[in-house]
Write an enzyme that holds these catalytic residues in place. Structure first.
Site, PDB file in Angstrom:
ATOM      1  N   GLY A   1       0.797  -1.226   0.000  1.00 26.00           N
ATOM      2  CA  GLY A   1       0.000   0.000   0.000  1.00 26.00           C
ATOM      3  C   GLY A   1       0.824   1.268   0.000  1.00 26.00           C
ATOM      4  O   GLY A   1       0.292   2.358  -0.191  1.00 26.00           O
TER       5      GLY A   1
ATOM      6  N   CYS B   1     -27.158  -9.943 -16.253  1.00 25.83           N
ATOM      7  CA  CYS B   1     -26.590  -9.638 -17.572  1.00 25.83           C
ATOM      8  C   CYS B   1     -27.590 -10.064 -18.652  1.00 25.83           C
ATOM      9  O   CYS B   1     -28.125 -11.170 -18.624  1.00 25.83           O
ATOM     10  CB  CYS B   1     -25.268 -10.381 -17.762  1.00 25.83           C
ATOM     11  SG  CYS B   1     -24.603 -10.241 -19.442  1.00 25.83           S
TER      12      CYS B   1
ATOM     13  N   CYS C   1     -25.561 -13.094 -20.792  1.00 27.44           N
ATOM     14  CA  CYS C   1     -25.240 -14.414 -20.240  1.00 27.44           C
ATOM     15  C   CYS C   1     -26.107 -14.758 -19.027  1.00 27.44           C
ATOM     16  O   CYS C   1     -26.021 -15.849 -18.484  1.00 27.44           O
ATOM     17  CB  CYS C   1     -23.761 -14.502 -19.875  1.00 27.44           C
ATOM     18  SG  CYS C   1     -23.329 -13.640 -18.358  1.00 27.44           S
TER      19      CYS C   1
ATOM     20  N   CYS D   1     -22.373  -7.823 -18.941  1.00 22.76           N
ATOM     21  CA  CYS D   1     -21.165  -7.942 -18.139  1.00 22.76           C
ATOM     22  C   CYS D   1     -20.103  -7.006 -18.703  1.00 22.76           C
ATOM     23  O   CYS D   1     -19.893  -6.959 -19.908  1.00 22.76           O
ATOM     24  CB  CYS D   1     -20.594  -9.369 -18.229  1.00 22.76           C
ATOM     25  SG  CYS D   1     -21.616 -10.611 -17.466  1.00 22.76           S
TER      26      CYS D   1
ATOM     27  N   CYS E   1     -18.200 -13.042 -19.747  1.00 24.38           N
ATOM     28  CA  CYS E   1     -19.513 -13.159 -20.363  1.00 24.38           C
ATOM     29  C   CYS E   1     -19.476 -14.189 -21.517  1.00 24.38           C
ATOM     30  O   CYS E   1     -20.331 -15.063 -21.609  1.00 24.38           O
ATOM     31  CB  CYS E   1     -19.945 -11.790 -20.902  1.00 24.38           C
ATOM     32  SG  CYS E   1     -21.708 -11.641 -21.215  1.00 24.38           S
TER      33      CYS E   1
END
Lengths: 292, 256, 227
Positions: free
Chosen positions: A31, A239, A242, A264, A270
């Site tokens: 970080g 979606c 899909c 997606c 997808c």
């Protein structure tokens, strides 16, 4: 000029070593933003020069590279960066998350869980999460050094005060391994829980000359309030292609009458589902065929 | 009882020029001390040295901390000093723009110090912010407005609320009423006096306005050319000044 | 309760060629609890100067000024402040207050400063304002806009709000009508009765006769003028 005139992956070896040292330091201090001597790249700032340099420093001839922009493999930015490395490093490329050893991304984490050994490289526009409220670099560095992160909550407080909820929807700040507060780049906050991953995650900001990292299995906590806990939200639809109810979606306007569909944002995810036989609301129609 | 603040031989030079020289005094809990002098007398330099904004060349600034008793602020670690700045100390700037975050709401301005010391409950932070806005006479429905939308007097009151929300024990004020209308000044002085007494605050107020110190300060320090020329009870220094400069200062005030 | 000995004072005017103006020498005074002493002498003899020195408002040049446990001539500022909050009250001729503060709060403040509760302070303030015939409709207003007589009564109420063991009164009955003058004299007698030591300046001979036990002529402390 021929392809062979370039050093492997465009950058010279000394530069790649310099970047690798920054990456190693970043991995050692999860970080923490490590300064590095960002090079001029043959593309404009904002197109992923930071990510490209990190990728260049990580690639070996045996790697398989995947590049996505907003989850898609076929957008301009993704296509040109992929071509760039095909040309300068002659590495294999793929669109399948599972097959890639290095994935450079802009604004998304792939839906498919990443595995040990994979490297996810993020393109970062503004690495400093405190910049929004504190313009002085000298001051933000000191705040990181002394772990003075109250200001980060001031931003979230403002969100709630003005919108009734934490409206920060992307680049949602996180605390890494209980120490450094970090900007996860402009990924949707939906992706935040997947920052805790088996893969190595590297972040490169070219213009701002910073590299930072999340090593595998590092604790990553999204900041929040006790009475306004963090929520990994997404559009409340499945979606349309899909039928997946749990993936992050893009909204696509499909005609001049305001007709729209949700798909997606991760194109590989997808397509893989559809290949497996999953079908969404509009999957059978011509429109969907055209889009796919 | 221990003094809250012991200042010993604080000296700051700007090259060959003296900022402030060999200043010493004790400040006791609940005491308000005024520092007066003309522009360039070193009063602001002294305040900056005391508040840790400027490193003096010599001297000690010993603060009676809650946890560890008297500590020299100047040799304290930076994290500890900054922590003090967010908790037991407060600094009210002359220009509220220097002391406020102009880009965030009044509520966030007040709440920042709370969040800085670990408050993580939005509802409670907001409640305290509204309470403090009330104490400085800002209507609760302004809590989500940015300070830009406030008048100068309101901005100054907001700055005071932002500083006092964590219940500090020592407040540094640099010309807190400078740049405000006379009527607004009076209101602010009244407010400060009430808060100082209610909270048992100690304060150091730098100003060139003798009327302000007469109303707010228990004790007075008069500075000239970086040196302290006279100290004493505020009314004694103003009514029976001993030093020539103080006599000049007092006699120069326009009577109304 | 109040003991002065060998007190002297001069003003040095640094901006007027360093002129030294001696105004007092060898002043002595002793006031017992329950006693009221009037300072007398011609205008300019130093009555107010002496009072201000006892209060610590003027710095004594030499000598000692004991009020209770404190030697005002030598005490640190914060000891004088404590003395002023708890031991020695001062009713000056002029009311000096923060603008905008309601009269009731102005009067209640000394009680709070001495550690009294808000309720006790408010109750005492109301009682005194009522006795001094300050109309109730004025209580929530700031006294800065009041007439001279009203301001003086607010000032007296403020001065008597806390039960000080020692008090300084500078012309407390000036600019008051007969009724209110009577109230003020009663307040002084009540203070004496509870044991307060009082030093006062009273131009009003009748008032002086009624409340004072003896007089001290400050002309005796006036030094030879050398200016």
């Amino acid at each position: 000029m021929t392809e062979t005139a370039y050093n492997f992956a465009y950058l010279d070896e000394q530069t790649k070593r310099m970047i690798r040292r920054a990456i190693l330091k970043g991995v050692a201090i999860p970080g923490y933003q490590v300064p590095f001597a960002s090079r001029e790249m043959p593309m404009p700032y904002g197109w992923g020069t930071g990510g490209v340099q990190v990728t260049a420093a990580c690639l070996t001839p045996a790697d398989t590279l995947k590049v996505i922009d907003q989850g898609a493999d076929d957008t301009t930015n993704a296509v040109s960066i992929r071509k760039f490395f095909q040309r300068t490093a002659q590495v294999a490329v793929t669109e399948h998350t599972a097959e890639a050893s290095v994935i450079q991304t802009r604004h998304r984490i792939p839906e498919a869980p990443l595995t040990e050994g994979q490297i996810l490289v993020y393109q970062v526009p503004i690495p400093e999460p405190l910049r929004f409220l504190e313009p002085r670099e000298t001051e933000t560095r000191k705040m990181h050094a002394l772990e003075e992160y109250g200001l980060m909550h001031v931003k979230l407080y403002e969100d709630i005060a003005h919108n009734g909820e934490i409206s920060t929807a992307y680049a949602y700040p996180v605390k890494v391994e209980g120490r450094y507060v970090m900007d996860p780049s402009p990924i949707p906050k939906f992706d935040n829980p997947r920052l805790e991953s088996a893969a190595i995650q590297l972040f490169g900001a070219g213009r701002e000359q910073r590299i930072y990292a999340i090593p595998p299995y590092t604790q990553v906590v999204s900041l929040d309030f006790e009475d306004y806990p963090f929520e990994a939200s997404k559009a409340d639809h499945p979606c349309d292609l899909c039928g997946c109810g749990t993936s992050y979606l893009d909204e696509v306007i499909v005609d001049d009458d305001g007709g729209r569909m949700f798909v997606c944002s991760d194109t590989d995810f997808c397509a893989t589902r559809r290949a497996e036989g999953h079908r969404g609301r509009l999957a059978g129609e011509d429109l969907a065929e055209e889009l796919a | 009882m221990t003094p809250l603040l012991q200042v010993k031989g604080v000296t700051k030079r700007y090259g060959a020029r003296l900022g402030c020289g060999d200043v010493s005094f004790d400040l006791w809990p609940g005491e308000v001390m005024g520092i007066v002098g003309e522009s360039g007398s070193g009063k602001s330099t002294l305040l900056s040295c005391l508040a840790g904004h400027l490193a003096p060349d010599e001297g000690q600034v010993i603060f009676d901390t809650r946890a560890e008793g008297p500590q020299d602020v100047l040799t304290m670690s930076e994290p500890a000093r900054r922590m003090l700045g967010r908790t037991d100390w407060a600094f009210v700037h002359q220009n509220p723009r220097d002391g406020l975050r102009m880009g965030v709401s009044a509520g966030a301005n007040v709440g920042e110090r709370l969040m800085a010391v670990g408050a993580r409950h939005y509802g409670q932070i907001r409640e305290q912010a509204v309470d403090w806005l009330g104490r400085v006479e800002i209507a609760p429905d302004r809590v989500d407005d940015r300070p830009r939308a406030f008048s100068g007097g309101m901005q100054q009151r907001l700055q005071i609320a932002r500083n006092l929300v964590t219940g500090p024990r020592l407040v540094f004020m640099d010309e807190p009423t400078g740049g405000l209308d006379v009527s607004v000044q009076a209101r602010l002085l009244d407010l400060l006096r009430g808060l100082v007494r209610e909270m048992g605050l100690s304060a150091i107020i730098v100003t060139h306005d003798l009327a302000v110190v007469r109303l707010l300060a228990d004790r007075l320090m008069v500075m000239k050319g970086g040196r302290v020329v006279e100290t004493g009870l505020t009314d004694q220094v103003l009514d029976d000044p001993q030093h020539g400069y103080t006599q000049l200062l007092v006699s120069s005030v326009l009577q109304v | 309760m109040i003991e002065l000995s060998g007190v002297s004072k001069s003003f040095v005017l640094h901006n007027q060629g360093g002129a030294v103006i001696p105004v007092m020498a060898g002043a002595a005074l002793s006031v017992a609890p329950g006693e009221c002493v009037a300072l007398v002498g011609n205008s300019g003899a130093g009555k107010s100067t002496l009072m201000r020195m006892i209060y610590g408002n003027y710095l004594a040049g030499a000598g000692s000024i004991r009020v209770g446990e404190v030697d005002v001539a030598r005490a640190a500022p914060r000891d004088i402040l404590t003395m002023r909050r708890e031991v020695l009250g001062y009713v000056s001729q002029f009311l000096r207050v923060v603008p905008r503060v309601p009269t009731l709060d102005v009067v209640a403040e000394p009680v709070l400063a001495a550690g009294g509760t808000q309720e006790a302070a408010q109750a005492r303030a109301k009682e005194l304002l009522a006795r001094l015939n300050v109309p109730e409709r004025l209580w929530p207003l700031s006294p800065t806009t009041f007439s001279g007589g009203e301001q003086q009564r607010v000032n007296i109420a403020r001065g008597f709000a806390h039960l000080f063991p020692a008090m300084l009164l500078d012309e407390p009955t000036a600019s008051l009508d007969a009724t209110n003058r009577g109230v003020v004299l009663e307040l002084i007698l009540e203070a004496k009765a509870r044991g307060a030591a009082i030093v006062g300046i009273f131009h009003d001979a009748e008032a002086r006769a009624r409340v004072c036990d003896r007089e001290v002529d400050v002309s005796a402390f006036t030094p030879e003028r050398v200016a």
